[in-house]
Write a protein that holds these residues in place. Structure first.
Motif, PDB file in Angstrom:
ATOM      1  N   GLU A 285     -26.479  23.388 -21.885  1.00  7.84           N
ATOM      2  CA  GLU A 285     -26.933  23.275 -20.508  1.00  7.84           C
ATOM      3  C   GLU A 285     -28.173  22.394 -20.534  1.00  7.84           C
ATOM      4  N   PRO A 286     -28.635  21.875 -19.386  1.00  6.79           N
ATOM      5  CA  PRO A 286     -29.781  20.963 -19.411  1.00  6.79           C
ATOM      6  C   PRO A 286     -30.991  21.544 -20.137  1.00  6.79           C
ATOM      7  N   GLY A 287     -31.415  20.839 -21.188  1.00  7.63           N
ATOM      8  CA  GLY A 287     -32.590  21.255 -21.934  1.00  7.63           C
ATOM      9  C   GLY A 287     -32.330  22.218 -23.068  1.00  7.63           C
ATOM     10  N   VAL A 288     -31.086  22.646 -23.242  1.00 12.34           N
ATOM     11  CA  VAL A 288     -30.732  23.570 -24.330  1.00 12.34           C
ATOM     12  C   VAL A 288     -29.728  22.875 -25.236  1.00 12.34           C
ATOM     13  N   LYS A 289     -30.132  22.591 -26.467  1.00  8.98           N
ATOM     14  CA  LYS A 289     -29.289  21.824 -27.365  1.00  8.98           C
ATOM     15  C   LYS A 289     -28.299  22.707 -28.113  1.00  8.98           C
ATOM     16  N   ASP A 290     -27.135  22.138 -28.348  1.00  8.48           N
ATOM     17  CA  ASP A 290     -26.094  22.752 -29.166  1.00  8.48           C
ATOM     18  C   ASP A 290     -26.225  22.142 -30.561  1.00  8.48           C
ATOM     19  N   MET A 291     -26.718  22.909 -31.527  1.00  8.26           N
ATOM     20  CA  MET A 291     -27.036  22.336 -32.834  1.00  8.26           C
ATOM     21  C   MET A 291     -25.807  21.828 -33.574  1.00  8.26           C
ATOM     22  N   ALA A 292     -24.666  22.447 -33.342  1.00  7.53           N
ATOM     23  CA  ALA A 292     -23.444  21.939 -33.974  1.00  7.53           C
ATOM     24  C   ALA A 292     -23.119  20.546 -33.447  1.00  7.53           C
ATOM     25  N   LYS A 293     -23.334  20.349 -32.140  1.00  4.15           N
ATOM     26  CA  LYS A 293     -23.088  19.029 -31.558  1.00  4.15           C
ATOM     27  C   LYS A 293     -24.127  18.009 -32.022  1.00  4.15           C
ATOM     28  N   VAL A 294     -25.378  18.430 -32.113  1.00  5.57           N
ATOM     29  CA  VAL A 294     -26.419  17.521 -32.602  1.00  5.57           C
ATOM     30  C   VAL A 294     -26.082  17.079 -34.022  1.00  5.57           C
ATOM     31  N   GLU A 295     -25.703  18.027 -34.864  1.00  9.79           N
ATOM     32  CA  GLU A 295     -25.364  17.695 -36.251  1.00  9.79           C
ATOM     33  C   GLU A 295     -24.154  16.771 -36.309  1.00  9.79           C
ATOM     34  N   ALA A 296     -23.146  17.037 -35.480  1.00  7.82           N
ATOM     35  CA  ALA A 296     -21.947  16.191 -35.469  1.00  7.82           C
ATOM     36  C   ALA A 296     -22.264  14.791 -34.969  1.00  7.82           C
ATOM     37  N   PHE A 297     -23.150  14.703 -33.973  1.00 11.26           N
ATOM     38  CA  PHE A 297     -23.533  13.396 -33.438  1.00 11.26           C
ATOM     39  C   PHE A 297     -24.239  12.570 -34.504  1.00 11.26           C
ATOM     40  N   ILE A 298     -25.210  13.167 -35.169  1.00 14.65           N
ATOM     41  CA  ILE A 298     -25.954  12.432 -36.202  1.00 14.65           C
ATOM     42  C   ILE A 298     -25.019  12.036 -37.352  1.00 14.65           C
ATOM     43  N   ALA A 299     -24.123  12.946 -37.737  1.00  7.71           N
ATOM     44  CA  ALA A 299     -23.188  12.621 -38.814  1.00  7.71           C
ATOM     45  C   ALA A 299     -22.279  11.455 -38.433  1.00  7.71           C
ATOM     46  N   ALA A 300     -21.839  11.426 -37.184  1.00  8.00           N
ATOM     47  CA  ALA A 300     -20.980  10.319 -36.729  1.00  8.00           C
ATOM     48  C   ALA A 300     -21.745   8.984 -36.756  1.00  8.00           C
ATOM     49  N   CYS A 301     -23.020   9.058 -36.433  1.00 13.92           N
ATOM     50  CA  CYS A 301     -23.848   7.831 -36.431  1.00 13.92           C
ATOM     51  C   CYS A 301     -24.127   7.317 -37.839  1.00 13.92           C
TER      52      CYS A 301
END
Length: 205
Positions: free
Chosen positions: A186-202
């Motif tokens: 939700e706005p302002g609350v991060k999903d750490m699994a998604k953050v990790e997946a995003f960085i890994a994809a980058c």
């Protein structure tokens, strides 16, 4: 250097610590009070971040005094400015040692004046009601053209997620990427699994 990765819209010290441990290049803190992701610069200033990880303050049509206040208390390395008025100026001598980034949608950058005053550009989608975190992608085709023609580093933002960032980078070939809503529950609350997946994809070779 590989692709520069910025995680934006961080609103809590808990999220900050977990995101920092995942190793992005920059952390973004919204300094626009109308945003659901706003965080006071004095709060940001109390939070520690790893050495070398850029602290980015994100502003909307700020005055010079607002920038100076936030830069001091938030201990920012970068001031990212959205929606500046025509012929907007700032005294760079007051902000020595800080990078100044300008956020625009691709059509604005085509016609931007005084673009040489900024260290980097961020290309984002446009929404009249808010700034950033819209979940809408910007025009990747126009962004690709600008990356080739503008002689300054460009970050791609707008609607990026772990699912589409590889395709976006392959298409646009930006210097860096910036994500907020694409890694949230939700706005302002991060999903750490998604953050990790995003960085890994980058960081895929």
């Amino acid at each position: 250097m590989g692709l520069f990765v910025k995680i934006c819209g961080i609103c809590s010290e808990g999220d900050l610590g977990q995101i920092s441990a995942l190793g992005p290049d920059a952390l973004g803190f919204i300094q626009w009070p109308k945003s659901k992701r706003y965080i006071d610069p004095k709060a940001v200033g109390r939070w520690e971040t790893p050495e070398g990880m850029k602290r980015v303050g994100v502003f909307v049509c700020p005055t010079e005094s607002e920038l100076a206040h936030a830069a001091q208390y938030g201990r920012f390395d970068v001031l990212q400015v959205h929606r500046v008025p025509d012929h907007w100026k700032m005294d760079r001598d007051l902000f020595q040692g800080l990078e100044i980034w300008r956020a625009l949608n691709p059509d604005e950058l085509y016609h931007a004046e005084s673009w040489f005053e900024f260290d980097r550009f961020l290309l984002d989608s446009y929404d009249s009601r808010t700034v950033g975190g819209t979940g809408k992608t910007c025009d990747w085709g126009k962004a690709k053209t600008l990356v080739k023609s503008v002689e300054k580093p460009i970050l791609l933002a707008g609607g990026l997620s772990p699912e589409n960032v590889e395709a976006a980078v392959a298409e646009v070939k930006p210097w860096g990427v910036d994500v907020s809503s694409g890694v949230e529950t939700e706005p302002g609350v991060k999903d750490m699994a998604k953050v990790e997946a995003f960085i890994a994809a980058c960081r895929k070779k």
